[in-house]
Design an enzyme around this catalytic site. Structure first.
Site, PDB file in Angstrom:
ATOM      1  N   HIS A  84       1.129  -1.102  -0.006  1.00 32.45           N
ATOM      2  CA  HIS A  84      -0.163  -0.116  -0.006  1.00 32.45           C
ATOM      3  C   HIS A  84       0.842   1.318   0.103  1.00 32.45           C
ATOM      4  O   HIS A  84       2.037   1.213   0.782  1.00 32.45           O
ATOM      5  CB  HIS A  84      -1.020  -0.123   1.309  1.00 32.45           C
ATOM      6  CG  HIS A  84      -2.017   1.117   1.081  1.00 32.45           C
ATOM      7  ND1 HIS A  84      -1.647   2.390   1.543  1.00 32.45           N
ATOM      8  CD2 HIS A  84      -3.229   0.958   0.863  1.00 32.45           C
ATOM      9  CE1 HIS A  84      -3.048   2.954   1.371  1.00 32.45           C
ATOM     10  NE2 HIS A  84      -3.991   2.138   1.050  1.00 32.45           N
ATOM     11  N   GLU A 156      -3.090   2.355  -7.579  1.00 30.94           N
ATOM     12  CA  GLU A 156      -3.432   3.244  -6.488  1.00 30.94           C
ATOM     13  C   GLU A 156      -2.520   4.597  -6.577  1.00 30.94           C
ATOM     14  O   GLU A 156      -1.591   4.659  -6.069  1.00 30.94           O
ATOM     15  CB  GLU A 156      -2.816   2.781  -5.202  1.00 30.94           C
ATOM     16  CG  GLU A 156      -3.444   3.437  -4.099  1.00 30.94           C
ATOM     17  CD  GLU A 156      -2.737   2.583  -2.698  1.00 30.94           C
ATOM     18  OE1 GLU A 156      -3.511   2.586  -1.662  1.00 30.94           O
ATOM     19  OE2 GLU A 156      -1.600   2.246  -2.931  1.00 30.94           O
ATOM     20  N   SER A 202      -9.749   7.924  -3.695  1.00 32.35           N
ATOM     21  CA  SER A 202     -10.828   8.387  -3.450  1.00 32.35           C
ATOM     22  C   SER A 202     -12.148   8.039  -4.121  1.00 32.35           C
ATOM     23  O   SER A 202     -12.968   8.730  -4.996  1.00 32.35           O
ATOM     24  CB  SER A 202     -10.409  10.130  -3.911  1.00 32.35           C
ATOM     25  OG  SER A 202      -9.438  10.636  -3.106  1.00 32.35           O
ATOM     26  N   GLY A 224     -10.933   5.825   2.704  1.00 33.16           N
ATOM     27  CA  GLY A 224     -11.814   6.602   3.620  1.00 33.16           C
ATOM     28  C   GLY A 224     -13.386   6.128   3.522  1.00 33.16           C
ATOM     29  O   GLY A 224     -13.942   6.199   4.364  1.00 33.16           O
TER      30      GLY A 224
END
EC number: 5.3.1.1
Length: 241
Positions: A84, A156, A202, A224
């Site tokens: 990540h 990502e 996002s 999130g």
């Protein structure tokens, strides 16, 4: 590094009965090792898959504070996120460390979700191809054809993570296509076509449908939005939005 064990338990129980069937959409949540046993026990309908956020590349030993992939497998964890962008940035994980983790996850009968990153500067300067290709190639170094067919890759772009600004569906498609072509170059077209490639950065309920409509985007890696029970349920049920 969010929530308490009670909040993690409540999240799992709160989404049960509200996710699509596993044969329609596979839904997973990756959590800190502290919470995994509690979440597994709370996950009574087994539609939601419980994964780990990271692990170490050794199975056991004097590695105080690390999470053993052997122990994760013994718990029944199916997925481990590897590489990540936050692990790369804050904890200085190198391509070699990430490759060793990929090998450790496979060695212990689990599936790695391998993240590959790009920076805004590299994207703007036209270097994205080299950046993404290098990270995918490094992560899969020495990985057998049999295991490569099982891997999940997440595109990502770090400039989109937590910024509130997602990559456009065209940008997401381009990045995921490039990843798939890289895998084809290393292994074969047939293998690459079967590998699941995700987009992360996002991701929200209001943009997931456009992302999922693209040919090379097989799924999303939400950050999130996955902290909020309602948003998570909406993401999983994107076909009904």
């Amino acid at each position: 590094m969010n929530k308490t064990v009670t909040e993690a338990h409540d999240f799992v129980t709160g989404v049960q009965g509200k996710l699509p069937a596993a044969d329609q959409v596979e839904t997973a949540i990756a959590a800190p090792a502290l919470f995994l046993q509690t979440m597994l026990e709370a996950n009574t309908d087994r539609v939601l898959r419980i994964g780990a956020e990271t692990c170490y590349y050794e199975d056991e030993g004097a590695y105080t504070g690390e999470t053993s992939p052997l122990a994760l497998h013994a718990m029944g964890i199916p997925y481990v996120i590897v590489g990540h962008s936050e692990r790369r940035r804050y904890f200085n994980e190198t391509d070699d460390v990430i490759n060793r983790k990929v090998q450790a996850v496979f060695r212990n009968g689990m599936t790695p979700i391998v993240c590959c990153d790009e920076t805004m500067g590299r994207r703007e300067s036209g270097e994205k191809i080299h950046w993404v290709v290098n990270q995918v190639s490094a992560a899969l170094k020495g990985v057998s054809t049999e295991n490569a067919a099982k891997v999940v890759i997440a595109y990502e772009p770090s400039w989109a993570i937590g910024s509130g600004t997602s990559a456009s569906s065209d940008q997401a498609e381009e990045g995921c296509y490039l990843i798939r072509q890289t895998i084809a170059d290393i292994y074969s077209d047939d293998l690459a076509n079967g590998v699941r490639v995700l987009y992360g950065g996002s991701v929200k309920p209001d943009n997931i449908a456009g992302l999922m409509a693209r040919n090379n985007v097989d799924g999303v890696l939400a950050g999130g939005a996955s902290l909020d029970e309602k948003a998570f349920i909406q993401l999983a049920n994107y076909q009904n939005l």
